[in-house]
Design a protein around this motif. Structure first.
Motif, PDB file in Angstrom:
ATOM      1  N   LEU A  25       1.650   4.211  -3.524  1.00 46.11           N
ATOM      2  CA  LEU A  25       1.740   5.997  -3.420  1.00 46.11           C
ATOM      3  C   LEU A  25       2.589   6.339  -4.701  1.00 46.11           C
ATOM      4  O   LEU A  25       2.183   7.629  -5.213  1.00 46.11           O
TER       5      LEU A  25
ATOM      6  N   ALA B 122       0.828  -1.357   0.057  1.00 54.29           N
ATOM      7  CA  ALA B 122      -0.086   0.009  -0.140  1.00 54.29           C
ATOM      8  C   ALA B 122       0.868   1.232  -0.065  1.00 54.29           C
ATOM      9  O   ALA B 122       0.650   2.086  -0.777  1.00 54.29           O
TER      10      ALA B 122
ATOM     11  N   VAL C 235      -6.578   3.856   0.587  1.00 52.67           N
ATOM     12  CA  VAL C 235      -5.399   3.877  -0.652  1.00 52.67           C
ATOM     13  C   VAL C 235      -6.032   3.437  -1.790  1.00 52.67           C
ATOM     14  O   VAL C 235      -5.879   4.053  -2.922  1.00 52.67           O
TER      15      VAL C 235
ATOM     16  N   VAL D  23      -2.588   6.047   4.574  1.00 59.72           N
ATOM     17  CA  VAL D  23      -1.197   6.077   4.925  1.00 59.72           C
ATOM     18  C   VAL D  23      -1.081   6.215   6.566  1.00 59.72           C
ATOM     19  O   VAL D  23      -0.550   5.290   6.963  1.00 59.72           O
TER      20      VAL D  23
ATOM     21  N   ALA E  11      -5.739   9.265   0.510  1.00 57.74           N
ATOM     22  CA  ALA E  11      -4.677   8.686   0.360  1.00 57.74           C
ATOM     23  C   ALA E  11      -3.802   8.703   1.411  1.00 57.74           C
ATOM     24  O   ALA E  11      -3.245   7.838   2.252  1.00 57.74           O
TER      25      ALA E  11
END
Length: 309
Positions: free
Chosen positions: A103, A99, A266, A128, A124
């Motif tokens: 990014l 994940a 995400v 995180v 997103a």
């Protein structure tokens, strides 16, 4: 081939690639105790470079200077991506590492969107936070740093793969980039690994190299001929969820509910950031890729993306 068919074929190739990558990474975890994360990464790249040289037998004279430079840059980025992600995988669960690495593709998708669509970057960011959970002090900061560095390499990898894939027919571009990646990895970590190799580990590395990176990277290069860089990055949004499932089933890595929420955020950000489909049909029709002007290939990529190499 119509744009919709092109996008569908590209999506199928990308999905198969993701499955190969995650299965390969799950198998790689078992070898980390034998060779360490850098050793496993080097072994994969070493065999991949040899296999592509033998199978494709590229002729440097067949490539333009610009294509060769982009291929070399792609090889260096591939080595960085592989080494950094394996280092992250030694410290983080597979789903969390995937994940965070995602990014990179997400950044490609967000940059290609306009206006309020860029708010998906905030979604997103929330993901995180849920994945790393800094409030409970359990995050491995070095593992996160490795994963984020791998993310930066993956963003460059997407753009360079599309550029090289359009300039070179078949998988000839990989026959340039993968040997370069093998050389870079050998210089970086190879000397400390060779003395620990056994015939069994060499054989395991050969099988692993086919599973990742040879087959998935070839599929990704072909997929990126059919998809925009942004659409490809969006499709990769499914990879963290796939990694979470494979990590749970194959590695018995059980995430807590907050981590599951983080992966979900995400994935949602990736899907929402860019919903573009296939590239324009004339990219695939007419003159073979190797004969078309390089600057005309990535028809839907902005100039900032084309400056990667």
């Amino acid at each position: 081939m119509t744009t919709s068919h092109s996008a569908r074929d590209g999506a199928s190739m990308a999905m198969t690639s993701m499955l190969c990558v995650q299965l390969g990474l799950a198998v790689s975890v078992g070898l980390i105790d034998e060779l360490g994360p850098a050793g496993v990464a080097w072994l994969r790249l070493f065999w991949a470079g040899i296999l592509l040289l033998v199978l494709v037998r590229p002729r440097p004279a067949a490539f333009s200077r610009e294509t060769l430079l982009c291929g070399v840059a792609l090889g260096a980025v591939t080595a960085g991506l592989t080494l950094l992600f394996m280092a992250a995988l030694a410290r983080l669960p597979l789903g969390t590492a995937a994940a965070l690495e995602f990014l990179g593709p997400l950044g490609v998708a967000v940059v290609r969107t306009r206006g309020t669509a860029r708010a998906w970057a905030l979604v997103a960011a929330g993901g995180v936070l849920c994945l790393t959970q800094p409030w409970n002090g359990a995050v491995d900061a070095l593992g996160v740093a490795f994963a984020l560095s791998a993310a930066a390499c993956w963003a460059s990898y997407i753009l360079l793969t599309q550029r090289v894939g359009d300039a070179v027919s078949g998988i000839g571009g990989l026959a340039i980039s993968m040997p370069v990646a093998a050389v870079v990895a050998t210089v970086a970590v190879g000397p400390g690994i060779v003395e620990r190799l056994t015939p069994e580990l060499l054989l395991a590395g050969l099988g692993l190299a086919l599973l990742v990176p040879v087959v998935p990277f070839a599929l990704e290069m072909m997929a990126l001929r059919r998809l925009t860089a942004g659409a490809f990055g969006t499709l990769m949004a499914l990879e963290p969820a796939l990694a979470l499932v494979i990590g749970f089933v194959a590695l018995h890595q059980v995430p807590n509910l907050v981590a599951v929420l983080g992966v979900g955020l995400v994935v949602a950000a990736g899907v929402g950031a860019e919903r573009a489909g296939g590239r324009t049909p004339d990219v695939e029709a007419g003159t073979p890729p190797a004969q078309r002007p390089l600057d005309a290939h990535v028809l839907q990529a902005p100039a900032s993306e084309l400056s990667s190499c």
